[in-house]
Scaffold this motif. Structure first.
Motif, mmCIF file in Angstrom:
data_model
loop_
_atom_site.group_PDB
_atom_site.id
_atom_site.type_symbol
_atom_site.label_atom_id
_atom_site.label_comp_id
_atom_site.label_asym_id
_atom_site.label_seq_id
_atom_site.Cartn_x
_atom_site.Cartn_y
_atom_site.Cartn_z
ATOM 1 N N ASP A 215 52.265 47.798 54.375
ATOM 2 C CA ASP A 215 53.382 47.923 55.314
ATOM 3 C C ASP A 215 54.644 48.117 54.501
ATOM 4 O OD1 ASP A 215 51.751 47.541 57.486
ATOM 5 O OD2 ASP A 215 52.603 45.599 58.083
ATOM 6 N N GLU B 14 59.151 46.243 59.821
ATOM 7 C CA GLU B 14 58.116 47.240 59.520
ATOM 8 C C GLU B 14 58.507 48.630 60.020
ATOM 9 O OE1 GLU B 14 54.233 46.429 61.233
ATOM 10 O OE2 GLU B 14 53.714 48.540 60.985
ATOM 11 N N GLY C 199 53.264 51.594 58.633
ATOM 12 C CA GLY C 199 52.026 50.831 58.455
ATOM 13 C C GLY C 199 50.943 51.817 58.044
#
Ligand code: 4AD
Ligand code: MG
Length: 465
Positions: free
Chosen positions: A380, A388, A391
């Motif tokens: 991530d 985030e 991902g």
């Protein structure tokens, strides 16, 4: 009004300035003046800057000019000259004005110079006409363009994955169903279960939550592909970073391991951010001045810093030793929450970070398993204020290991037979990731809510526009 229309942005191209007759068309931002002369600020969306129109009341008519109020749409023919005033470099001395559409000032909602972002969300059909949303959507366009440009330059093919699907890439129960059946009145099989064999596709289908699985098929033939399409997730998270309909960019590359994947992601992010810093200067400066005076320095900071790479285990240790009173307790095996991500990026490292080697229990079935039996090669990327933003992972390329993991998770291996086939026929190490487009636009514009970086946001209980 027969002459060619000039975009307002092109008028401000000082290198090509000559006194000349021009025709411009756009929407009125403001009108002011006196009984002799009227000044109209006109914008056509091509730039943050308005062109000033100077209209002579005697020749154009007082009653006519009164119709030209904020929000109305006009075409202007006139002479482009250097401005006498100090607020603008150039202006147009109107010769002829045509009104396409008036905007009754007693009911047109955008009268004030600045409105709150939450008020503007209620009039998303008109907020596009404000300086703020003009800037945001020009930047959004340039980001999308830079993404295609980057991948094209690097030899990736734009690969279109389906929007209607019968598989679930992420293994979570957050899909929107697609059906032509009248669920209340259709035929049922035992226990009242809907008989999807009667449905349009002859099975249960949903809107995609990720193009990855099909993207992997592309990479197993074209080596380097990327997708860029809409994603639908019905997770009921009413946060400032989640949308039910958002856009994702998912590159997938054969023969890349997790390190190649991290290198690609970092280079890619820096390229597209640099592209807009260079090509959207005026809009970014406007947003910096109006909303977030650290925006430009934050963008440059990301461009100049090497992202710090660490394992999940290391990041949990840092969080445990932080003596912070987190709302969600942290321990090995826990999913990192926004508060944890923000602590790591903004307080501890003060730099974007890439976390790898997550516990397999909190990540998807397709991630490559590490030899420790506990972790997988997931990654991530965490950004300041966003958390985030990317991902991804190296994928499990071993047929048996993938099959075992799917069975362990009680997944239907029957419906993913085609995915498993890639591991049976000419399997190869490969990796990829997904970049949330709105989170990127959020970061680049300094806005605080994803609802403000997509023209028509879809969130729980909201599809108004
Ligand atoms: O981490 P996610 O769920 O990863 C995947 O979907 C993988 N299949 C990607 C891949 O490896 N090809 O989602 C990727 C990114 C997140 O990091 C986040 O930026 C964004 O998509 N994202 C969302 N953005 C807005 N609203 C949501 N509900 C989002 N969910 C994920
Ligand atoms: Mg994720």
């Amino acid at each position: 009004m027969s002459e060619k229309t000039t975009r307002i942005v092109d008028l401000f191209d000082t290198l090509s300035f000559t006194k000349r007759v021009v025709c411009v068309k756009g929407w009125v931002r403001t009108r002011r003046g006196n009984k002799n002369i009227v000044f109209i600020e006109l914008n056509d969306g091509s730039t943050i800057f308005n062109i000033q129109i100077v209209a002579d009341v005697t020749s154009l008519g007082e009653d006519f000019l009164k119709l030209i109020t904020t929000g109305s749409c006009i075409a202007v023919n006139g002479l482009l000259v250097e401005s006498q005033g100090s607020n603008q470099s150039i202006e147009i001395q109107a010769d002829k004005i045509k009104i396409y559409g008036i905007a009754d000032p007693t009911i047109y909602p955008l009268q004030k110079k600045s409105h709150s972002l939450s008020f503007l969300r209620e009039i998303a059909h008109l907020r596009l006409r404000t300086n703020t949303f003009g800037s945001i959507f020009r930047i959004r366009h340039h980001l999308a363009y830079a993404i295609h440009k980057y991948f094209n330059k690097k030899g990736f093919f734009y690969f279109h994955t389906p929007i209607i699907t019968s598989s679930n890439a992420e293994g979570a129960g957050s899909m929107f169903q697609v059906t032509t059946l009248d669920i209340a009145n259709c035929s049922k099989i035992k226990d009242g279960e809907v008989d999807y064999s009667q449905d349009f596709f002859g099975c249960s289908t949903n809107l995609t939550v990720s193009g990855q699985l099909e993207g992997e098929l592309g990479a197993m033939a074209l080596s380097k592909i990327y997708t860029f399409g809409p994603i639908f997730r019905s997770e009921n998270s009413n946060t400032s970073r989640h949308l039910a309909e958002f856009w994702m960019i998912e590159p997938e590359v054969a023969f890349y391991d997790i390190n190649d994947n991290m290198d690609l992601a970092e280079d890619f992010l820096k390229y597209i951010i640099f592209y807009v810093v260079k090509n959207c200067k005026n809009d970014i400066e406007f947003l910096n001045k109006t909303y977030d005076n650290e925006l430009i320095s934050r963008l440059n900071f990301v461009l100049n810093k090497q992202f710090i790479r660490l394992t999940y285990t290391e990041s949990v240790k840092i969080l445990e030793q932080s003596n912070k009173n987190f709302e969600y307790p942290i321990y090995w095996g826990a999913d990192l929450q926004f508060e944890h991500e923000r602590y790591l990026v903004e307080e501890y490292f003060k730099c974007p970070i890439i976390i790898i080697d997550y516990p397999k229990v909190i990540k998807s079935f397709y991630m490559k398993q590490n030899d420790d039996g506990k972790t997988v090669k997931g990654m991530d990327i965490l950004f300041p204020y966003i958390g985030e933003i990317i991902g991804g992972s190296e994928r499990e390329s071993d047929y048996q290991k993938l099959l075992d993991r799917m069975e362990e998770l009680h997944m239907s291996t029957n419906s993913l037979w085609w995915y498993l086939d890639t591991r049976r026929f000419g399997t190869a190490p490969h990796s990829g990731f997904g970049l949330g487009f709105e989170r990127l636009v959020l970061f680049v514009t300094g806005m605080q809510n994803v609802r403000d970086v997509i023209p028509f946001p879809r969130t729980p209980k909201n599809t108004k526009f």
